[in-house]
Design a protein around this motif. Sequence first.
Motif, short mmCIF file in Angstrom:
data_model
loop_
_atom_site.label_atom_id
_atom_site.label_comp_id
_atom_site.label_asym_id
_atom_site.label_seq_id
_atom_site.Cartn_x
_atom_site.Cartn_y
_atom_site.Cartn_z
N PHE A 63 38.65 50.46 41.32
CA PHE A 63 38.89 49.31 42.20
C PHE A 63 39.62 48.20 41.45
O PHE A 63 39.38 47.98 40.27
N HIS A 64 40.49 47.50 42.16
CA HIS A 64 41.16 46.33 41.63
C HIS A 64 40.70 45.14 42.46
O HIS A 64 40.98 45.08 43.66
N VAL A 65 40.00 44.23 41.82
CA VAL A 65 39.36 43.12 42.52
C VAL A 65 40.09 41.81 42.24
O VAL A 65 40.34 41.47 41.08
N ALA A 66 40.42 41.09 43.31
CA ALA A 66 41.02 39.76 43.18
C ALA A 66 39.91 38.72 43.25
O ALA A 66 39.00 38.82 44.07
N MET A 67 40.01 37.73 42.38
CA MET A 67 39.07 36.60 42.37
C MET A 67 39.90 35.32 42.43
O MET A 67 40.69 35.05 41.53
N VAL A 68 39.70 34.56 43.49
CA VAL A 68 40.42 33.31 43.70
C VAL A 68 39.49 32.15 43.33
O VAL A 68 38.35 32.11 43.79
N ASN A 69 39.99 31.24 42.52
CA ASN A 69 39.23 30.07 42.06
C ASN A 69 37.86 30.44 41.48
O ASN A 69 36.85 29.82 41.81
N PRO A 70 37.81 31.45 40.60
CA PRO A 70 36.52 31.86 40.05
C PRO A 70 35.96 30.82 39.08
O PRO A 70 36.70 30.17 38.34
N GLU A 101 27.68 35.35 35.55
CA GLU A 101 27.67 35.28 37.01
C GLU A 101 28.85 34.43 37.42
O GLU A 101 29.18 33.43 36.75
N VAL A 102 29.51 34.83 38.50
CA VAL A 102 30.74 34.18 38.92
C VAL A 102 30.73 33.90 40.42
O VAL A 102 30.39 34.79 41.21
N ASP A 103 31.09 32.67 40.79
CA ASP A 103 31.35 32.32 42.18
C ASP A 103 32.86 32.34 42.35
O ASP A 103 33.59 31.81 41.50
N PHE A 109 39.76 34.96 51.10
CA PHE A 109 39.23 33.60 50.95
C PHE A 109 37.81 33.45 51.50
O PHE A 109 37.41 32.40 51.95
N LYS A 110 37.04 34.53 51.37
CA LYS A 110 35.62 34.51 51.74
C LYS A 110 34.80 34.32 50.45
O LYS A 110 35.08 34.98 49.44
N PRO A 111 33.79 33.42 50.47
CA PRO A 111 32.99 33.17 49.27
C PRO A 111 32.23 34.41 48.80
O PRO A 111 31.68 35.16 49.62
#
Length: 136
Positions: A63-70, A101-103, A109-111
């Motif tokens: 899987f390739h996961v994108a994290m926006v504003n982590p 842990e990461v938010d 753009f879903k939290p």
Amino acid sequence: MVKQIVKDPFFLQKKSEKATEADKQVIEDLLDTLRANQDRCVGMAANMIGACKTIIVVAMGTFHVAMVNPVITKKSGAYQTQESCLSLEGVRPCSRYKEIEVDYLDKDFKPQHGKYQDFTAQIIQHEIDHFSGILI
């Protein structure tokens, strides 16, 4: 679209700005560029393709996961290691945490909130460092 990898240290040391929904193309370009370099790369930050935005992509198995504003909200188990970067030559020493842990926002753009450990946690920390212009 697959983008060229930025290797200019002056550009890479610029601070990144928070991403917005107007940056969705950057996410797709990052994912495409990671896939094109997956034989030698496990993560990328947006500045590596010329966009100073707080977006990363990480290879997690297939899987390739994108994290926006982590944002790392918790970390434990500090250790010393060595890393390389597609934007830089050679291997350099650095400090990382075994568990984090990461938010973040997903590519829609879903939290989201995630707990990561070991190599995946290391990749995420490396890519988030790019936001502050930290080069290993």
